[in-house]
Design a protein around this motif. Structure first.
Motif, PDB file in Angstrom:
ATOM      1  N   ASN A 101       0.830  -1.203   0.000  1.00 32.29           N
ATOM      2  CA  ASN A 101       0.000   0.000   0.000  1.00 32.29           C
ATOM      3  C   ASN A 101       0.869   1.259   0.000  1.00 32.29           C
ATOM      4  N   LYS A 102       1.986   1.231   0.718  1.00 27.56           N
ATOM      5  CA  LYS A 102       2.898   2.381   0.731  1.00 27.56           C
ATOM      6  C   LYS A 102       3.528   2.595  -0.639  1.00 27.56           C
ATOM      7  N   ARG A 103       3.881   1.496  -1.309  1.00 28.08           N
ATOM      8  CA  ARG A 103       4.426   1.605  -2.673  1.00 28.08           C
ATOM      9  C   ARG A 103       3.387   2.204  -3.608  1.00 28.08           C
ATOM     10  N   ARG A 104       2.136   1.794  -3.449  1.00 34.59           N
ATOM     11  CA  ARG A 104       1.064   2.341  -4.279  1.00 34.59           C
ATOM     12  C   ARG A 104       0.918   3.841  -4.040  1.00 34.59           C
ATOM     13  N   MET A 105       1.012   4.271  -2.794  1.00 32.79           N
ATOM     14  CA  MET A 105       0.901   5.700  -2.478  1.00 32.79           C
ATOM     15  C   MET A 105       2.003   6.494  -3.180  1.00 32.79           C
ATOM     16  N   LYS A 106       3.213   5.940  -3.195  1.00 29.61           N
ATOM     17  CA  LYS A 106       4.320   6.611  -3.876  1.00 29.61           C
ATOM     18  C   LYS A 106       4.058   6.720  -5.376  1.00 29.61           C
ATOM     19  N   LEU A 107       3.548   5.646  -5.969  1.00 30.16           N
ATOM     20  CA  LEU A 107       3.251   5.655  -7.403  1.00 30.16           C
ATOM     21  C   LEU A 107       2.145   6.653  -7.738  1.00 30.16           C
ATOM     22  N   VAL A 108       1.137   6.724  -6.888  1.00 24.35           N
ATOM     23  CA  VAL A 108       0.035   7.672  -7.117  1.00 24.35           C
ATOM     24  C   VAL A 108       0.580   9.091  -7.111  1.00 24.35           C
ATOM     25  N   LYS A 109       1.449   9.378  -6.145  1.00 31.29           N
ATOM     26  CA  LYS A 109       2.035  10.713  -6.045  1.00 31.29           C
ATOM     27  C   LYS A 109       2.913  11.020  -7.256  1.00 31.29           C
ATOM     28  N   LYS A 110       3.692  10.020  -7.688  1.00 30.82           N
ATOM     29  CA  LYS A 110       4.618  10.203  -8.805  1.00 30.82           C
ATOM     30  C   LYS A 110       3.883  10.481 -10.122  1.00 30.82           C
ATOM     31  N   TYR A 111       2.800   9.767 -10.378  1.00 34.25           N
ATOM     32  CA  TYR A 111       2.108   9.857 -11.667  1.00 34.25           C
ATOM     33  C   TYR A 111       0.867  10.749 -11.637  1.00 34.25           C
ATOM     34  N   SER A 112       0.590  11.418 -10.530  1.00 34.82           N
ATOM     35  CA  SER A 112      -0.661  12.184 -10.419  1.00 34.82           C
ATOM     36  C   SER A 112      -0.749  13.306 -11.459  1.00 34.82           C
ATOM     37  N   GLY A 113       0.322  14.035 -11.691  1.00 28.77           N
ATOM     38  CA  GLY A 113       0.300  15.119 -12.670  1.00 28.77           C
ATOM     39  C   GLY A 113       0.061  14.622 -14.076  1.00 28.77           C
ATOM     40  N   ARG A 114       0.781  13.581 -14.457  1.00 32.80           N
ATOM     41  CA  ARG A 114       0.633  13.006 -15.797  1.00 32.80           C
ATOM     42  C   ARG A 114      -0.772  12.442 -15.992  1.00 32.80           C
ATOM     43  N   ARG A 115      -1.265  11.733 -14.986  1.00 31.02           N
ATOM     44  CA  ARG A 115      -2.607  11.152 -15.050  1.00 31.02           C
ATOM     45  C   ARG A 115      -3.668  12.248 -15.188  1.00 31.02           C
ATOM     46  N   GLU A 116      -3.489  13.336 -14.440  1.00 35.61           N
ATOM     47  CA  GLU A 116      -4.444  14.448 -14.490  1.00 35.61           C
ATOM     48  C   GLU A 116      -4.480  15.096 -15.879  1.00 35.61           C
ATOM     49  N   ARG A 117      -3.295  15.315 -16.454  1.00 38.64           N
ATOM     50  CA  ARG A 117      -3.236  15.913 -17.799  1.00 38.64           C
ATOM     51  C   ARG A 117      -3.887  15.010 -18.850  1.00 38.64           C
ATOM     52  N   LEU A 118      -3.585  13.706 -18.795  1.00 40.15           N
ATOM     53  CA  LEU A 118      -4.161  12.775 -19.763  1.00 40.15           C
ATOM     54  C   LEU A 118      -5.677  12.675 -19.613  1.00 40.15           C
ATOM     55  N   LEU A 119      -6.163  12.692 -18.385  1.00 36.67           N
ATOM     56  CA  LEU A 119      -7.613  12.650 -18.168  1.00 36.67           C
ATOM     57  C   LEU A 119      -8.281  13.916 -18.687  1.00 36.67           C
ATOM     58  N   ALA A 120      -7.616  15.051 -18.523  1.00 37.26           N
ATOM     59  CA  ALA A 120      -8.177  16.307 -19.017  1.00 37.26           C
ATOM     60  C   ALA A 120      -8.319  16.262 -20.538  1.00 37.26           C
ATOM     61  N   VAL A 121      -7.309  15.727 -21.213  1.00 40.30           N
ATOM     62  CA  VAL A 121      -7.370  15.612 -22.677  1.00 40.30           C
ATOM     63  C   VAL A 121      -8.438  14.597 -23.076  1.00 40.30           C
ATOM     64  N   ALA A 122      -8.471  13.454 -22.396  1.00 41.42           N
ATOM     65  CA  ALA A 122      -9.400  12.383 -22.758  1.00 41.42           C
ATOM     66  C   ALA A 122     -10.854  12.790 -22.536  1.00 41.42           C
ATOM     67  N   ASN A 123     -11.115  13.649 -21.584  1.00 37.25           N
ATOM     68  CA  ASN A 123     -12.487  14.059 -21.274  1.00 37.25           C
ATOM     69  C   ASN A 123     -12.889  15.361 -21.950  1.00 37.25           C
ATOM     70  N   ASN A 124     -11.961  15.985 -22.679  1.00 37.58           N
ATOM     71  CA  ASN A 124     -12.251  17.243 -23.369  1.00 37.58           C
ATOM     72  C   ASN A 124     -12.983  16.948 -24.682  1.00 37.58           C
ATOM     73  N   GLU A 125     -14.268  17.264 -24.727  1.00 41.56           N
ATOM     74  CA  GLU A 125     -15.073  16.939 -25.903  1.00 41.56           C
ATOM     75  C   GLU A 125     -14.831  17.884 -27.074  1.00 41.56           C
ATOM     76  N   GLU A 126     -14.075  18.955 -26.860  1.00 46.68           N
ATOM     77  CA  GLU A 126     -13.764  19.879 -27.948  1.00 46.68           C
ATOM     78  C   GLU A 126     -12.685  19.308 -28.875  1.00 46.68           C
ATOM     79  N   LEU A 127     -11.901  18.363 -28.371  1.00 53.15           N
ATOM     80  CA  LEU A 127     -10.847  17.742 -29.181  1.00 53.15           C
ATOM     81  C   LEU A 127     -11.423  16.632 -30.051  1.00 53.15           C
ATOM     82  N   SER A 128     -10.644  16.223 -31.045  1.00 52.85           N
ATOM     83  CA  SER A 128     -11.103  15.152 -31.943  1.00 52.85           C
ATOM     84  C   SER A 128     -11.072  13.807 -31.212  1.00 52.85           C
TER      85      SER A 128
END
Length: 101
Positions: free
Chosen positions: A10-37
């Motif tokens: 669980n501690k390793r998972r917490m570290k991974l969540v923290k490490k990839y949170s920015g990248r995950r957030e950006r990709l989700l923003a693009v994936a959920n943006n209906e203005e893009l193709s």
């Protein structure tokens, strides 16, 4: 008491969540943006799927700080009901009185 391996996992998972949170957030923003193709959005979904599975915040389990127990977890206190009852009975939690009748 929970196995050490589960707590460490669980501690390793917490570290991974923290490490990839920015990248995950950006990709989700693009994936959920209906203005893009559709192609751009689908590409973002594919990149999101390439991230480590354990970097998703939903895979982190709330665990008791005292015992590591995953069930009956009080968020405000950060501990399970078993640990809360035990510490309350000993009088180690200020303001908590165990009632008995």
């Amino acid at each position: 008491m929970a196995k050490k391996s589960h707590i460490e996992k669980n501690k390793r998972r917490m570290k991974l969540v923290k490490k990839y949170s920015g990248r995950r957030e950006r990709l989700l923003a693009v994936a959920n943006n209906e203005e893009l193709s559709m192609e751009e959005r689908f590409e973002a979904r594919l990149k999101l799927a390439e991230l480590p599975r354990n970097s998703s915040p939903t895979r982190v389990r709330n665990r008791c700080e005292v015992t590591g127990r995953p069930r009956a977890y009080y968020r405000k206190l950060g501990m399970s009901r078993v640990a809360l009852r035990e510490l309350g009975s000993r009088g180690l939690i200020p303001g908590l009185v165990k009632s008995s009748w």
